[in-house]
Design an enzyme around this catalytic site. Structure first.
Site, short mmCIF file in Angstrom:
data_model
loop_
_atom_site.label_atom_id
_atom_site.label_comp_id
_atom_site.label_asym_id
_atom_site.label_seq_id
_atom_site.Cartn_x
_atom_site.Cartn_y
_atom_site.Cartn_z
N TYR A 119 33.86 5.62 16.10
CA TYR A 119 32.74 4.51 16.34
C TYR A 119 32.70 3.80 15.11
CZ TYR A 119 27.65 3.64 16.63
OH TYR A 119 26.35 2.99 16.68
N LYS A 176 32.90 -0.50 14.86
CA LYS A 176 31.80 -1.25 14.34
C LYS A 176 32.33 -1.88 12.95
CE LYS A 176 28.51 -0.17 17.13
NZ LYS A 176 27.62 -1.01 17.98
N ILE A 226 17.33 -1.30 21.02
CA ILE A 226 17.48 -2.56 20.44
C ILE A 226 17.62 -3.54 21.38
CG2 ILE A 226 18.94 -3.60 18.74
CD1 ILE A 226 19.56 -0.86 17.33
N SER A 238 26.86 -1.11 12.85
CA SER A 238 26.25 0.33 12.35
C SER A 238 26.37 0.27 10.93
CB SER A 238 26.93 1.28 13.23
OG SER A 238 26.36 2.57 12.84
N ASP A 289 23.42 -5.34 31.07
CA ASP A 289 23.67 -4.00 30.55
C ASP A 289 24.29 -3.42 31.98
OD1 ASP A 289 22.09 -2.10 28.58
OD2 ASP A 289 22.82 -0.90 30.28
P1 NAP Z 1 20.33 2.36 23.69
O1 NAP Z 1 19.01 2.56 23.60
O2 NAP Z 1 21.48 3.49 24.25
O3 NAP Z 1 21.02 1.12 24.17
C1 NAP Z 1 22.37 0.66 24.39
C2 NAP Z 1 22.49 -0.04 25.77
O4 NAP Z 1 23.83 -0.38 25.94
C3 NAP Z 1 22.20 1.14 26.99
O5 NAP Z 1 21.13 0.55 28.06
C4 NAP Z 1 23.47 1.16 27.44
O6 NAP Z 1 23.77 1.53 29.09
C5 NAP Z 1 24.18 -0.13 27.29
N1 NAP Z 1 25.75 0.15 27.41
C6 NAP Z 1 26.47 1.09 26.85
N2 NAP Z 1 27.65 0.80 27.29
C7 NAP Z 1 27.80 -0.32 27.86
C8 NAP Z 1 28.68 -1.11 28.58
N3 NAP Z 1 30.06 -0.70 28.50
N4 NAP Z 1 28.37 -2.27 29.17
C9 NAP Z 1 27.10 -2.78 29.14
N5 NAP Z 1 26.19 -2.03 28.71
C10 NAP Z 1 26.42 -0.78 27.96
O7 NAP Z 1 21.09 2.38 22.10
P2 NAP Z 1 20.65 1.62 20.86
O8 NAP Z 1 20.15 2.77 19.73
O9 NAP Z 1 19.50 0.63 21.19
O10 NAP Z 1 21.87 0.80 20.27
C11 NAP Z 1 21.93 -0.50 20.37
C12 NAP Z 1 23.01 -0.85 19.50
O11 NAP Z 1 22.81 -0.40 17.98
C13 NAP Z 1 24.39 -0.10 19.79
O12 NAP Z 1 25.60 -1.01 19.53
C14 NAP Z 1 24.51 0.93 18.61
O13 NAP Z 1 25.88 1.45 18.41
C15 NAP Z 1 24.03 0.10 17.56
N6 NAP Z 1 23.15 1.33 16.50
C16 NAP Z 1 22.07 1.74 16.81
C17 NAP Z 1 21.60 2.77 15.70
C18 NAP Z 1 20.30 3.30 15.82
O14 NAP Z 1 19.74 4.15 14.86
N7 NAP Z 1 19.62 3.37 17.07
C19 NAP Z 1 22.28 2.70 14.43
C20 NAP Z 1 23.49 2.09 14.38
C21 NAP Z 1 23.75 1.24 15.35
P3 NAP Z 1 23.65 3.14 29.50
O15 NAP Z 1 22.42 3.79 28.81
O16 NAP Z 1 23.84 3.06 31.05
O17 NAP Z 1 25.04 3.82 28.87
#
Ligand code: NAP
Length: 254
Positions: free
Chosen positions: A158, A162, A21, A145, A40
């Site tokens: 979590y 959130k 995202i 979330s 990141d």
């Molecule tokens: P993603 O593809 O895993 O992207 C998240 C990014 O955040 C990764 O590059 C990760 O790096 C980085 N990150 C994690 N911990 C960090 C930290 N302490 N400091 C800096 N960067 C950090 O996940 P996504 O699905 O796009 O999620 C984005 C957001 O949407 C998150 O907050 C997630 O909780 C929320 N969300 C997503 C969904 C969904 O359906 N995908 C649903 C509900 C909520 P690493 O990979 O190195 O850890």
């Protein structure tokens, strides 16, 4: 009094900008002419996204930082100010997902999940706000979330974090409205990203076709679906929208 809705190039910091995202949000904001700081933990991912943004003609800066590390964040925002200008848009997408039975959650893990998802958002907002206050203009978009809206049996840490993000956002909206700063929250659900694929591979989430049956629109969302909403909330036109929670979830009523 008429307020200008003419798009301007702003400086946007996107946390979690190296994947999913956050990555899509970097591209959507760049397409609107903004300068992008990609923040990141994942250095290689940051470099890749910055390269792609620059190849598409955007001004972009890469920042490797952990959102739980306030010193590193303050340095990252200072570097952004020096390289691109003061931060006027912040999108907080960095997140750490977790699945455990409630009675199996250790205090250490509880603390880490809250530190990344909730305290990390607090740090980023506090680090970004002085520039926005000085500019008398700002846009904060936090990524929460849907688990915070409905509760989640194996994600108490979590979901609690959130939920905190959601109320933090509403509080910021009220605290900074008089400064011309808006704060809004998007709680995604069912978005196909590397995080979701990892959770499916680990057996925490069902396969796409099963997930899709719970979504009225009948399919999962993409990072672009969230990024488009985030870019709108970060725009001039969204200046009368603040303190809101915008579900981008295929029609799930939560
Ligand atoms: P993603 O593809 O895993 O992207 C998240 C990014 O955040 C990764 O590059 C990760 O790096 C980085 N990150 C994690 N911990 C960090 C930290 N302490 N400091 C800096 N960067 C950090 O996940 P996504 O699905 O796009 O999620 C984005 C957001 O949407 C998150 O907050 C997630 O909780 C929320 N969300 C997503 C969904 C969904 O359906 N995908 C649903 C509900 C909520 P690493 O990979 O190195 O850890």
């Amino acid at each position: 009094m008429a307020r200008s809705r003419t798009p301007r190039s702003r400086v946007a910091v996107v946390t979690g900008g190296a994947s999913g995202i956050g990555e899509a949000t970097c591209h959507h904001l760049a397409e609107r002419g903004h300068r992008i700081a990609v923040l990141d933990l994942d250095t290689a991912g940051v470099e890749r996204v910055v390269k792609e943004l620059r190849a598409n003609g955007a001004r972009a800066l890469g920042l490797t930082a952990d959102v739980t590390d306030r010193g590193a964040l303050d340095a990252a925002f200072a570097e952004t100010r020096a390289a691109l200008g003061p931060t006027e848009i912040l999108v907080t997408s960095a997140g750490l997902v977790a699945f455990e039975e409630f009675d199996q959650i250790t205090l250490e893990h509880w603390d880490r999940v809250l530190a990344v998802n909730l305290t990390g958002t607090f740090h980023c907002c506090q680090a970004a706000l002085p520039d926005m206050v000085a500019a008398r203009w700002g846009r904060i978009v936090t990524i929460s979330s849907s688990s915070a809206q409905r509760g989640s049996p194996k994600m108490a840490h979590y979901a609690a974090a959130k939920g905190g993000v959601m109320v933090l956002t509403k509080s910021l909206a009220r605290a900074y409205a008089s400064h011309g700063i808006t704060a809004n929250c998007i709680p995604p659900s069912g978005i196909e990203t590397p995080m979701q694929h990892r959770d499916q591979a680990a057996g925490h989430l069902p396969p796409n076709e099963v997930m899709a049956r719970t979504i009225p629109l009948g399919h999962l969302g993409t990072p672009d679906d969230i990024a488009a909403a985030a870019a709108f909330l970060a725009s001039e036109e969204a200046g009368f929208i603040t303190g809101q929670v915008l579900g981008v979830n295929g029609g799930q009523v939560l």
